[in-house]
Scaffold this active site. Structure first.
Site, PDB file in Angstrom:
ATOM      1  N   LYS A 172       0.681  -1.239   0.008  1.00 53.22           N
ATOM      2  CA  LYS A 172       0.061  -0.050  -0.186  1.00 53.22           C
ATOM      3  C   LYS A 172       1.022   1.185  -0.083  1.00 53.22           C
ATOM      4  O   LYS A 172       0.687   2.260  -0.729  1.00 53.22           O
ATOM      5  CB  LYS A 172      -0.933  -0.052   1.121  1.00 53.22           C
ATOM      6  CG  LYS A 172      -1.632   1.125   1.693  1.00 53.22           C
ATOM      7  CD  LYS A 172      -2.618   1.588   0.662  1.00 53.22           C
ATOM      8  CE  LYS A 172      -3.199   2.998   0.948  1.00 53.22           C
ATOM      9  NZ  LYS A 172      -4.307   3.709   0.191  1.00 53.22           N
ATOM     10  N   LYS A 241       1.052  11.683   5.437  1.00 53.70           N
ATOM     11  CA  LYS A 241       1.255  10.542   6.293  1.00 53.70           C
ATOM     12  C   LYS A 241       1.841   9.468   5.700  1.00 53.70           C
ATOM     13  O   LYS A 241       2.777   9.127   6.011  1.00 53.70           O
ATOM     14  CB  LYS A 241      -0.014  10.358   6.990  1.00 53.70           C
ATOM     15  CG  LYS A 241      -0.228   8.850   7.747  1.00 53.70           C
ATOM     16  CD  LYS A 241      -1.661   8.845   8.103  1.00 53.70           C
ATOM     17  CE  LYS A 241      -2.659   8.481   7.154  1.00 53.70           C
ATOM     18  NZ  LYS A 241      -2.981   7.216   6.539  1.00 53.70           N
TER      19      LYS A 241
HETATM   20  P1  NAD Z   1     -11.514  10.407   7.509  1.00 51.27           P
HETATM   21  O1  NAD Z   1     -10.448  11.438   8.294  1.00 51.27           O
HETATM   22  O2  NAD Z   1     -12.444  10.985   6.495  1.00 51.27           O
HETATM   23  O3  NAD Z   1     -12.184   9.238   8.647  1.00 51.27           O
HETATM   24  C1  NAD Z   1     -11.866   9.132   9.552  1.00 51.27           C
HETATM   25  C2  NAD Z   1     -12.840   8.791  10.554  1.00 51.27           C
HETATM   26  O4  NAD Z   1     -12.307   8.092  11.776  1.00 51.27           O
HETATM   27  C3  NAD Z   1     -13.432  10.069  11.031  1.00 51.27           C
HETATM   28  O5  NAD Z   1     -14.853  10.155  10.856  1.00 51.27           O
HETATM   29  C4  NAD Z   1     -12.976  10.067  12.418  1.00 51.27           C
HETATM   30  O6  NAD Z   1     -14.136  11.084  13.250  1.00 51.27           O
HETATM   31  C5  NAD Z   1     -12.880   8.757  13.026  1.00 51.27           C
HETATM   32  N1  NAD Z   1     -12.203   8.621  14.290  1.00 51.27           N
HETATM   33  C6  NAD Z   1     -11.040   9.281  14.404  1.00 51.27           C
HETATM   34  N2  NAD Z   1     -10.467   8.823  15.708  1.00 51.27           N
HETATM   35  C7  NAD Z   1     -11.489   7.910  16.306  1.00 51.27           C
HETATM   36  C8  NAD Z   1     -11.824   7.207  17.262  1.00 51.27           C
HETATM   37  N3  NAD Z   1     -10.817   7.187  18.380  1.00 51.27           N
HETATM   38  N4  NAD Z   1     -12.966   6.399  17.387  1.00 51.27           N
HETATM   39  C9  NAD Z   1     -13.737   6.321  16.464  1.00 51.27           C
HETATM   40  N5  NAD Z   1     -13.509   6.944  15.287  1.00 51.27           N
HETATM   41  C10 NAD Z   1     -12.617   7.876  15.096  1.00 51.27           C
HETATM   42  O7  NAD Z   1     -10.293   9.267   6.834  1.00 51.27           O
HETATM   43  P2  NAD Z   1     -10.532   8.722   5.446  1.00 51.27           P
HETATM   44  O8  NAD Z   1     -10.260   9.439   4.299  1.00 51.27           O
HETATM   45  O9  NAD Z   1     -11.936   7.894   5.600  1.00 51.27           O
HETATM   46  O10 NAD Z   1      -9.272   7.658   5.624  1.00 51.27           O
HETATM   47  C11 NAD Z   1      -9.312   6.393   6.592  1.00 51.27           C
HETATM   48  C12 NAD Z   1      -8.088   5.562   6.456  1.00 51.27           C
HETATM   49  O11 NAD Z   1      -8.203   5.099   5.003  1.00 51.27           O
HETATM   50  C13 NAD Z   1      -6.902   6.473   6.452  1.00 51.27           C
HETATM   51  O12 NAD Z   1      -5.896   5.459   7.145  1.00 51.27           O
HETATM   52  C14 NAD Z   1      -6.381   6.698   5.232  1.00 51.27           C
HETATM   53  O13 NAD Z   1      -5.270   6.764   4.850  1.00 51.27           O
HETATM   54  C15 NAD Z   1      -6.919   5.491   4.329  1.00 51.27           C
HETATM   55  N6  NAD Z   1      -7.410   5.786   2.724  1.00 51.27           N
HETATM   56  C16 NAD Z   1      -8.075   6.661   2.384  1.00 51.27           C
HETATM   57  C17 NAD Z   1      -8.508   6.786   1.220  1.00 51.27           C
HETATM   58  C18 NAD Z   1      -9.091   8.027   0.616  1.00 51.27           C
HETATM   59  O14 NAD Z   1      -9.493   8.111  -0.635  1.00 51.27           O
HETATM   60  N7  NAD Z   1      -9.771   8.730   1.716  1.00 51.27           N
HETATM   61  C19 NAD Z   1      -8.071   5.602   0.193  1.00 51.27           C
HETATM   62  C20 NAD Z   1      -7.514   4.751   0.744  1.00 51.27           C
HETATM   63  C21 NAD Z   1      -7.100   4.326   2.213  1.00 51.27           C
END
Ligand code: NAD
Length: 299
Positions: A172, A241
């Site tokens: 990844k 990150k």
């Molecule tokens: P995001 O910030 O939109 O969502 C993360 C969610 O986690 C938020 O709603 C936040 O409130 C919640 N959260 C934070 N701390 C928490 C806790 N202690 N308990 C419960 N909920 C909690 O991020 P995202 O874009 O959805 O990305 C999530 C993961 O997936 C990341 O690690 C990112 O690198 C990975 N990712 C994202 C994408 C993308 O296109 N957005 C694609 C592939 C992978």
């Protein structure tokens, strides 16, 4: 059919949870942000009041969290998954975190015989909505076999990369390093078109049948640059990150990757200037605005 608990209903977690629900799974969700929980509720999902309540109702627990810190809190803090899960459940982290954190979680969870997979995903919000994500899984084969049907619901391409817990994460991070390169390349190359009065839609059509095309060019241009809307998507701070993690892997393996290092500096600088919460494609807009301002200053 297994009952699923989903912690982290953000840009990725919300559509993944909805996809699982639409495919017939009973899903209970939890997010510290009430607005995100409400969105899940409005889509027909059940909400837990805490992660402990969620664990009590689930056979398989998935997490999708924004940072190492959030993952550590959800798994390792008092009252977290380590305290509440048991050996009959399976825990899957779909977040992109440092490989060392994958290892730390596996070590802690295995002391209590809690099966665990580190399964980061690629394909963005669209992939999550369409249930076509690529899933890169590290962890025990036996655990993978238990949950592969669930992973096949969130992803169109599920790869069990290896039994070593951080193997999927390594793949990844290579993927996201390439995303960082392509995003920077598209952002700079399009500035030449702007200066030479080449319409960006025409350019896209021509690149689309040439080697200059890439999935990231298509994504960044069609979804963000053309509509001039940089609401994420994939927030720039999340890409930064992932590049930090990729560089840590390079450093730990005595690899000098000078171009990657300068890319990381570029994204760090943008985040520092307040662009972190916008989609990574905002790099194009930042460069365009800077060029326009410099031109104005010299006329
Ligand atoms: P995001 O910030 O939109 O969502 C993360 C969610 O986690 C938020 O709603 C936040 O409130 C919640 N959260 C934070 N701390 C928490 C806790 N202690 N308990 C419960 N909920 C909690 O991020 P995202 O874009 O959805 O990305 C999530 C993961 O997936 C990341 O690690 C990112 O690198 C990975 N990712 C994202 C994408 C993308 O296109 N957005 C694609 C592939 C992978």
């Amino acid at each position: 059919m297994s009952k699923i608990g989903f912690i982290g209903l953000g840009n990725m977690g919300l559509p993944m949870s909805i996809g699982l629900m639409n495919s017939g799974y009973e899903v209970i969700g939890f997010d510290v942000n009430e607005e995100r929980s409400l969105l899940f509720k409005k889509s027909g999902g059940n909400i837990a009041l805490s992660s402990a309540d969620l664990v009590a109702e689930s056979d398989v627990i998935l997490t999708s969290l924004p940072s190492n810190k959030a993952v550590e809190a959800v798994y390792l803090n008092k009252g977290g998954l380590l305290d509440h899960c048991n050996s009959s459940q399976v825990v899957i982290d779909t977040s992109t975190v440092a490989p060392e954190l994958n290892q730390q979680l596996e070590a802690s969870l295995s002391e209590r015989s809690i099966p665990f997979l580190a399964a980061p995903v690629s394909g963005g919000v669209v992939g999550a909505e369409n249930q076509t994500l690529t899933v890169m899984v590290g962890g025990k084969e036996e655990t993978f076999q238990k949950v592969k049907d669930i992973l096949n619901v969130i992803g169109g391409n599920v790869f069990h990369v290896g039994e070593q817990i951080d193997k999927g994460t390594t793949v990844k991070l290579i993927n996201n390093l390439l995303i960082g390169f392509y995003t920077a390349g598209v952002s700079e190359a399009l500035q030449i078109a702007n200066q030479k009065d080449i319409d960006l839609n025409d350019l896209f059509s021509m690149m689309n049948v040439s080697y200059g095309q890439s999935r990231i060019y298509e994504r960044n241009y069609k979804t963000f640059i053309e509509p001039n809307d940089f609401n994420p998507g994939f927030a720039l701070k999340l890409l930064r990150k992932d590049l930090e993690f990729a560089m840590e892997v390079a450093d730990n393996n005595q690899l000098d990757l000078p171009i990657s290092k300068s890319l990381l500096d570029l994204y760090r600088n943008l985040e520092h200037q307040g662009y972190g919460d916008q989609d990574m494609a905002v790099l194009y807009k930042y460069l365009k605005d800077t060029i326009d301002q410099n031109k104005e200053a010299t006329t």
